[in-house]
Design an enzyme around this catalytic site. Structure first.
Site, PDB file in Angstrom:
ATOM      1  N   SER A 258      -1.368  -3.562 -13.106  1.00 40.17           N
ATOM      2  CA  SER A 258      -0.269  -4.262 -13.760  1.00 40.17           C
ATOM      3  C   SER A 258      -0.546  -4.503 -15.246  1.00 40.17           C
ATOM      4  CB  SER A 258      -0.003  -5.608 -13.078  1.00 40.17           C
ATOM      5  OG  SER A 258       0.407  -5.425 -11.747  1.00 40.17           O
TER       6      SER A 258
ATOM      7  N   CYS B 182       5.263  -9.534  -6.887  1.00 39.31           N
ATOM      8  CA  CYS B 182       5.231  -9.378  -8.342  1.00 39.31           C
ATOM      9  C   CYS B 182       6.325  -8.434  -8.836  1.00 39.31           C
ATOM     10  CB  CYS B 182       3.836  -8.927  -8.788  1.00 39.31           C
ATOM     11  SG  CYS B 182       3.525  -9.164 -10.550  1.00 39.31           S
TER      12      CYS B 182
ATOM     13  N   HIS C 132       0.582 -13.332  -6.630  1.00 43.71           N
ATOM     14  CA  HIS C 132      -0.309 -12.421  -5.900  1.00 43.71           C
ATOM     15  C   HIS C 132      -1.005 -13.127  -4.737  1.00 43.71           C
ATOM     16  CE1 HIS C 132      -0.410  -8.959  -8.807  1.00 43.71           C
ATOM     17  NE2 HIS C 132       0.162  -9.890  -9.548  1.00 43.71           N
TER      18      HIS C 132
ATOM     19  N   GLU D  89      -2.567 -11.848  -2.334  1.00 41.67           N
ATOM     20  CA  GLU D  89      -3.820 -11.208  -1.913  1.00 41.67           C
ATOM     21  C   GLU D  89      -5.012 -11.855  -2.589  1.00 41.67           C
ATOM     22  OE1 GLU D  89      -3.222  -9.572  -5.803  1.00 41.67           O
ATOM     23  OE2 GLU D  89      -1.835  -9.854  -4.138  1.00 41.67           O
TER      24      GLU D  89
END
Length: 441
Positions: free
Chosen positions: A63, A290, A391, A393
């Protein structure tokens, strides 16, 4: 005891660190420092990250493609670099700005220093910069284009190059608005991540097609540890490619589609938006993170806009309106969805998705950023789809939002329980927060 093969006894500085460097913003502001990593020239949109740890995950997050990252934490590089923590196969940032790089590495997992890794991958950086002053300028003026120049690139004919010449080069570099960057970071070939941990070797509880728009390695790993088989496909995939991954499944087998994080302007991702609408039209459960959240917003007919300086770091507070809990979350985004957040009485606004006369039904902003009231998540009330802007994760970052992967598994395996009920009715947003949100538009 420190293992003999760790870089704890490496010299205090790499050769590049003794070389003069300059950071030049497109408004003409210039900061002088020392080269850190590779020497040369690099351009990108300059942004700041407030994370105090996890720099290796930040550097390898796709990103950040075509962005120069400023670390607000003053000391960077203390734990070195290893081969276990990267989120992709390379460093993606176009440049790196730090105040005080570590003089030596001190961590038992380190295999080399951060400066060595930046140099080996050709990442041009700069150190000894007043990052507090730089961050304040970006907060006040907004993110902008910048360039890092070091070594021979700062000299012409034996004399220092004029600042005006460097500024002109920065102003000629590409802007982030309108940039379609997902094709530059996506995998070129599909691959599969099988269930792991206690689910290893067992039949998958669900099969997910993950469209790689700049996916981080930890995302399919989080699904796999929940018993999900993840088929990661390129950004260029069509709805036929997605359906093809489900072709061998029994009709009743749980399945879903995931859109990952990624770089660029969501307004330029026309192909991905059409693919997502095809997924929604077929009623396939969907989860986006995102960039995937922004694309869900656009597929539903909402607009997106560029934030003044964005959210980047691992310490951003978000309210989940389905649990009434505040989560500390990891962020990396410069764009946001423009959807109604509050009703007139201050309760969560429920709106009809604007696309095609409301064919996707009702939508609620399920997650709200508490610093500026920015949309941090969307939930479709009449379609099996949801997304978050941050995010879950958590690589690197807090684990407060890991439950969202469980929510996705539940959506695929028990769709009759969708949608989750709202459990909070927040008061009307404070005037200061309202002003902040308006300024970000």
């Amino acid at each position: 005891m420190t293992p003999a093969d760790t870089p704890a006894s490496t010299p205090a500085q790499t050769p590049a660190q003794t070389t003069t460097a300059a950071l030049v913003l497109e408004d003409g502001t210039t900061y002088r420092g020392r080269a850190y990593g590779a020497t040369g020239t690099s351009f990108g949109e300059i942004v700041f990250s407030t994370g105090m740890t996890g720099y290796q995950e930040t550097l390898t997050d796709p990103s950040y493609h075509r962005q120069i990252v400023v670390m607000t934490a003053p000391h960077v590089g203390n734990t070195g670099v290893n081969d276990e923590d990267p989120e992709s196969g390379r460093i993606w940032v176009s440049g790196y700005v730090v105040r005080d790089p570590a003089r030596r590495v001190s961590n038992w997992r380190a295999q080399r220093s951060l400066g060595e890794e930046l140099a080996a991958q050709g990442v041009v950086g700069i150190s000894d910069v007043d990052t507090r002053a730089l961050t304040r300028r970006l907060r006040e003026e907004g993110v902008m284009r910048a360039g890092i120049f070091s070594g021979d690139d700062l000299v012409r004919g034996g004399y220092p190059r004029p600042v005006e010449e460097l500024v002109a080069e920065v102003q000629a570099s590409p802007q982030m608005a309108g940039a379609n960057l997902a094709p530059e970071v996506s995998t070129q070939e599909a691959y599969t991540v099988e269930p792991s941990g206690e689910h290893a070797g067992q039949p998958p509880v669900a099969t997910v097609v993950a469209v790689d728009l700049g996916i981080k390695a930890m995302t399919p790993a989080r699904l796999a540890e929940r018993g999900v088989r993840v088929v990661v496909v390129p950004q260029s995939s069509t709805i036929d490619d997605v359906l093809g991954a489900f072709a061998d499944l029994p009709d009743e087998a749980p399945r879903g589609v995931f859109f990952s994080n990624g770089p660029g302007d969501p307004g330029a991702a026309g192909h991905e938006v059409e693919l997502l609408r095809a997924v929604l039209d077929r009623g396939i459960p969907f989860f986006g993170i995102c960039f995937g959240n922004q694309l869900l917003g656009r597929a539903l007919g909402y607009g997106t806009y560029k934030l003044g300086y964005g959210h980047r770091g691992i310490n951003q507070p978000v309210l989940d309106r389905t649990t009434a809990k505040v989560e500390v979350t990891a962020h990396n985004h410069g764009f946001a969805v423009d959807a109604p957040v509050f009703a007139e009485d201050g309760s969560p606004a429920i709106s009809d998705a604007p696309h095609d006369g409301g064919r996707y039904g009702r939508v609620v902003v399920s997650h709200v950023g508490l610093n500026d009231q920015v949309v941090e998540g969307l939930t479709c009330l009449d379609r099996p789809a949801f997304s978050v802007q941050y995010h879950p994760e958590a690589a690197a970052g807090p684990h407060d939002a890991a439950y969202l992967f469980d929510r996705f598994v539940g959506l695929m395996t028990n769709p009759s329980a969708w949608p989750p009920a709202l459990t909070t009715q927040p008061a009307a947003q404070p005037a200061a927060a309202q002003l902040n949100s308006e300024e970000n538009h």
